[in-house]
Design a protein around this motif. Sequence first.
Motif, PDB file in Angstrom:
ATOM      1  N   ASP A  43      44.585  40.984  40.611  1.00 37.19           N
ATOM      2  CA  ASP A  43      45.572  39.902  40.518  1.00 37.19           C
ATOM      3  C   ASP A  43      45.012  38.557  40.946  1.00 37.19           C
ATOM      4  N   LYS A  44      43.956  38.580  41.758  1.00 40.22           N
ATOM      5  CA  LYS A  44      43.367  37.340  42.260  1.00 40.22           C
ATOM      6  C   LYS A  44      42.210  36.844  41.397  1.00 40.22           C
ATOM      7  N   GLY A  45      41.913  37.567  40.322  1.00 42.48           N
ATOM      8  CA  GLY A  45      40.840  37.153  39.441  1.00 42.48           C
ATOM      9  C   GLY A  45      39.472  37.687  39.817  1.00 42.48           C
ATOM     10  N   GLU A  46      39.414  38.584  40.792  1.00 37.15           N
ATOM     11  CA  GLU A  46      38.142  39.185  41.191  1.00 37.15           C
ATOM     12  C   GLU A  46      37.850  40.379  40.285  1.00 37.15           C
ATOM     13  N   VAL A  47      36.579  40.505  39.873  1.00 33.27           N
ATOM     14  CA  VAL A  47      36.215  41.607  38.995  1.00 33.27           C
ATOM     15  C   VAL A  47      36.275  42.924  39.756  1.00 33.27           C
ATOM     16  N   LEU A  48      36.561  44.008  39.039  1.00 29.61           N
ATOM     17  CA  LEU A  48      36.690  45.329  39.656  1.00 29.61           C
ATOM     18  C   LEU A  48      35.641  46.269  39.081  1.00 29.61           C
ATOM     19  N   PRO A  49      34.596  46.567  39.821  1.00 29.18           N
ATOM     20  CA  PRO A  49      33.616  47.564  39.365  1.00 29.18           C
ATOM     21  C   PRO A  49      34.105  48.977  39.674  1.00 29.18           C
ATOM     22  N   GLY A  50      33.663  49.941  38.887  1.00 29.99           N
ATOM     23  CA  GLY A  50      33.994  51.340  39.153  1.00 29.99           C
ATOM     24  C   GLY A  50      35.342  51.791  38.639  1.00 29.99           C
ATOM     25  N   VAL A  51      36.011  50.984  37.799  1.00 31.99           N
ATOM     26  CA  VAL A  51      37.307  51.383  37.239  1.00 31.99           C
ATOM     27  C   VAL A  51      37.075  52.461  36.174  1.00 31.99           C
ATOM     28  N   ASN A  52      37.849  53.528  36.228  1.00 29.64           N
ATOM     29  CA  ASN A  52      37.739  54.617  35.261  1.00 29.64           C
ATOM     30  C   ASN A  52      38.606  54.296  34.050  1.00 29.64           C
ATOM     31  N   ILE A 100      39.461  43.640  24.928  1.00 33.33           N
ATOM     32  CA  ILE A 100      40.710  43.804  25.691  1.00 33.33           C
ATOM     33  C   ILE A 100      40.385  43.574  27.161  1.00 33.33           C
ATOM     34  N   ASN A 101      40.796  42.440  27.694  1.00 31.14           N
ATOM     35  CA  ASN A 101      40.632  42.143  29.122  1.00 31.14           C
ATOM     36  C   ASN A 101      41.855  42.651  29.877  1.00 31.14           C
ATOM     37  N   VAL A 102      41.630  43.155  31.060  1.00 28.79           N
ATOM     38  CA  VAL A 102      42.690  43.838  31.791  1.00 28.79           C
ATOM     39  C   VAL A 102      42.835  43.245  33.192  1.00 28.79           C
ATOM     40  N   ASN A 103      44.065  43.032  33.612  1.00 26.63           N
ATOM     41  CA  ASN A 103      44.384  42.663  34.991  1.00 26.63           C
ATOM     42  C   ASN A 103      45.141  43.825  35.629  1.00 26.63           C
ATOM     43  N   MET A 104      44.615  44.330  36.754  1.00 26.14           N
ATOM     44  CA  MET A 104      45.238  45.465  37.433  1.00 26.14           C
ATOM     45  C   MET A 104      45.917  44.995  38.706  1.00 26.14           C
ATOM     46  N   SER A 105      47.073  45.579  38.974  1.00 25.42           N
ATOM     47  CA  SER A 105      47.860  45.190  40.148  1.00 25.42           C
ATOM     48  C   SER A 105      47.622  46.164  41.291  1.00 25.42           C
ATOM     49  N   VAL A 106      47.623  45.610  42.492  1.00 27.28           N
ATOM     50  CA  VAL A 106      47.430  46.432  43.685  1.00 27.28           C
ATOM     51  C   VAL A 106      48.614  47.370  43.843  1.00 27.28           C
ATOM     52  N   ALA A 107      48.308  48.643  44.128  1.00 25.09           N
ATOM     53  CA  ALA A 107      49.373  49.626  44.341  1.00 25.09           C
ATOM     54  C   ALA A 107      49.976  49.450  45.720  1.00 25.09           C
ATOM     55  N   ASN A 108      51.014  50.198  45.971  1.00 27.31           N
ATOM     56  CA  ASN A 108      51.634  50.184  47.289  1.00 27.31           C
ATOM     57  C   ASN A 108      50.651  50.773  48.293  1.00 27.31           C
ATOM     58  N   LYS A 109      49.922  49.925  48.994  1.00 28.55           N
ATOM     59  CA  LYS A 109      48.846  50.374  49.872  1.00 28.55           C
ATOM     60  C   LYS A 109      49.351  51.310  50.949  1.00 28.55           C
ATOM     61  N   ASP A 110      50.533  51.028  51.434  1.00 31.24           N
ATOM     62  CA  ASP A 110      51.021  51.822  52.555  1.00 31.24           C
ATOM     63  C   ASP A 110      51.227  53.279  52.161  1.00 31.24           C
TER      64      ASP A 110
END
Length: 985
Positions: A43-52, A100-110
């Motif tokens: 969500d902050k625009g940081e790239v995510l390595p290791g996404v399946n 296809i560029n993808v933006n992933m949202s943080v899950a409920n961390k708790d």
Amino acid sequence: MKSDFHKIVFSRCLLWMVLLSISLPIHAQKQQASSVSGTIKDDKGEVLPGVNVKVKGSSASAISNVNGHYEIKANNGSVLVFKYLGFEDKEITVGSNAVINVNMSVANKDLDEVVVVGYGTQKKSDVTGAVTSIPKDRIENMVRTDVVQLIQGAAAGLNVSATEAGSNPESGAVMLIRGRSSISASNDPLIILDGIAFNGSLSDINPNEVESIEILKDASSAAIYGSRAANGVILIQSKKGTKGKVSLKYNAFYALQEVANFPKFMDGEQYYQFKKNTLNTGTDDDPAMTQSELDVYNSGSWRDWSWKDLITKSGNSQQHNLSISGGSEKTSYSASLSYLGTNGIVINDQYKRGNARINVTSNVTDWLTIGSSNMMGKINNSGASPSYIDLFNKSPLSVPFNPDGSVNIKPIADDPRKINPIENLLYDDLKVRYNASTMNYVNITIPQVKGLSYRLNTGLQYESSEKNWYRGSNTGKSGSLKGESETNAGQKFSYTVENVVSYKRDFAKHSLFLTGLYSFEGKENKIATLNGEGFANDFLSYYGITQASKIVPSYSYLKTALISQMFRLNYSYDSRYLFTGTVRRDGFSGFGENKKYGVFSSVALGWNIMNEAFFAGAKQTVNNLKLRVSYGENGNQAISPYQTLSQLGGGDYVDGTTMAPGYLPATLGTANLGWETTRALNIGLDFGILNSRITGEINVYRNKTSDLLLKRAISAVHGVNSVFQNIGKTQNDGIEFMVNSNNITKKSFSWNSNLNFAFIKTKIVDLYGDGKDDIANGWFIGQPIKTNFDYKFIGVWQMDEATEATKYGAKPGYAKYDDYNQNGVYDPGDRQLLGDQEPNFTWGFTNNFKYKQFGLSVFMYGKVGAIKANPYKDRNYLIVREFWTPENPINSFWSNSNQATRYLGKGITPSVYESADFVRVKDITLTYAVGKKLLSRAKINSLDFYFTGKNLFTITKWGALDPELDAQRAVPLQREYMLGLRFGL
């Protein structure tokens, strides 16, 4: 016939055409499968390595690289599924666009946070026990030199108290999880490092290597460790490598130290007036000023120095930590080197620690994983401490140095019994430890049975220590002996082998996790000591001990074994109803022949209320609500080996006129001696509000400990006066509360807080089965384990109370005590309970602020309810103070008379007890992170600069050195100012 043939040919051709018309689109679709690629960001625009990345309903898959880029073959209309730990799953249908560029949202961390629970991990939402995780941002960002600093004030129910200050972390801290339950045995929690029981000191672990810390507090969460878990468990995981680009990090700081608080000692003039105005100068207990002191006073040389300035100084410390991590698709690694060096605020107070660690994990095949965690270190805290006892009562009219600048071993010429407090500068003192440990595992996933795995854990730990000292003929303490020394060589070795079988499967709405354990642990300790007296010269120091005229050797050897079996069942139905059951059986060699084995069991239930259908309407406000209940038992085996065996000790006897060696009974065998057992009930509630903007937990518990390991007095007819037995009971009741709050979350500014507090009430329920108190040891039924039992100081006898004071053998100006039994005299019956020595309320509060590239962290904690004896309320301590006089009739301190506190009888000098409540601003850190645009030009991932202040403020009414420290005549608390940087490639 011909017509029939044509019909057959025509019909078959028609069929082929139909089949071809059907198959062509299918074939065309297959041919249309093409490459789809893109970049995955958060969500902050940081790239995510290791996404399946997977094609739904297909075996095709891919993983995003270090730049967040992925590429996969997919048909038009296929569905791509993106999965990444800590983020919500995302599904996207493939269209005509190849990118296809993808933006992933943080899950409920708790809820999705993975928690280490011992022999495995669980999602936090599935945990049924009282498990507290130390916040990861605290572990990563807090400037620390010791693991103890990471956990102090960070978890409700964990009370970490510093017993002594100084550069050496080992001089340490007392750690209590949910209070003190044992009277005589150890109350230390069990430390588990990378899955194996750690037998060293927490100070041996480099805090920069720590990945996570969990505190297991109730019987359910700790029961898997059985006979050692009654005092709670601290689980520590070291950092492991990650797949992807090699990461290099460097963290360093330099710190200046100063004395936070130290009493003001009398100077020469104040001491002269003190002696001059003493009401009973010249008695044996209070000798008059000597001629040499008068000579120093008249010369005025005392103005050039002070004992405080000779003992204390400015200190400094530095720490360097270099780490590298990375890995391929199958193997990851993490390695680090660190150094900590401190020169403290007191002479000879120094500490040096070097650590090295390397961790490797390799997925050899789809079903075989191996891992290794290895650590080694060296700790050097050589240097004899100054004599604080002499410091507090040493005349300032002394001569600390000889004319040539050397230490004067007789600072008061006509009183040679008085030792120079800085004589320690003349001693040779060596204290060095080397430690090494390796924890390794092999994990096999059984291919034929889905969810079944076997894990072999092994651990080896070794420590070698050398403690040598020498006091030569040039010292006051050992000069008459012509030199005195001691050499001490110690070795500790332990090994652990654990066989763990796990089965984890989901069936529709049912989730099952079974764990079985069979383990063995062995320990062996050796200490060889040589004491020597009478040296021909001082040149060889302790290396010349073999030439001493008198040598006394001694040797200590301890060996123990622990064998264990454990079974645990975790069951979940529809993520709503949770169950955990544990049974562990331990056999310990240190206990009696008839009680080698003990069985410890627990059960816990959990209810995820937020997953109920009736709760759906409230989920917008309360997104997490879980009720937990647990009950079980754990043991405490903290007793010295061989204590249950009948033993003989050396004892010389006279044979006529000759002294001959002999033996005497030392201990009486106790075949029925076993574990202390703690039975604990815990009721907990976890909650999350406003999409986990506010999260927390509440725990209420009651721990009952029975079969205490107590020494009981017996008739001397057996040759010994006491024996260990399983007798006595204690009880701990408490409430714990923790809350995390994201107060403000904006693009440029954020503020989050963590607050925890705990209330505890501890009491002795029974001692020897007769309902009687043990006054000699200060143990009282219904009272805490560590209490104050003494005469109560209530002020000073005043002039208008002279007649009444005479009845008690006192005079105006003498200390006044409470006549508790109202019998008109002071006697032992006037002693009374004067509060608990340990706090009953503890709290910690952390606030983190971030504004653009700046960060500010403020950590403070406090303790309430402790009452301690203030040793500074002693006239013989030469501290600047105000005395009672007829003209100045204060009520806080008595007159300048040695008898003012000693008139109750010979050897009776009551203490003055004060509240040790305090609030301490422990840590303030200001951080600046260099912007990523600037760093990207230099190809640097991160660069942070920080400034930290430690122990900046303490608010307290305590009148001595420090309210938290046990030792009040020792190294004072240091205030530190640190400047450092964090650098990452």
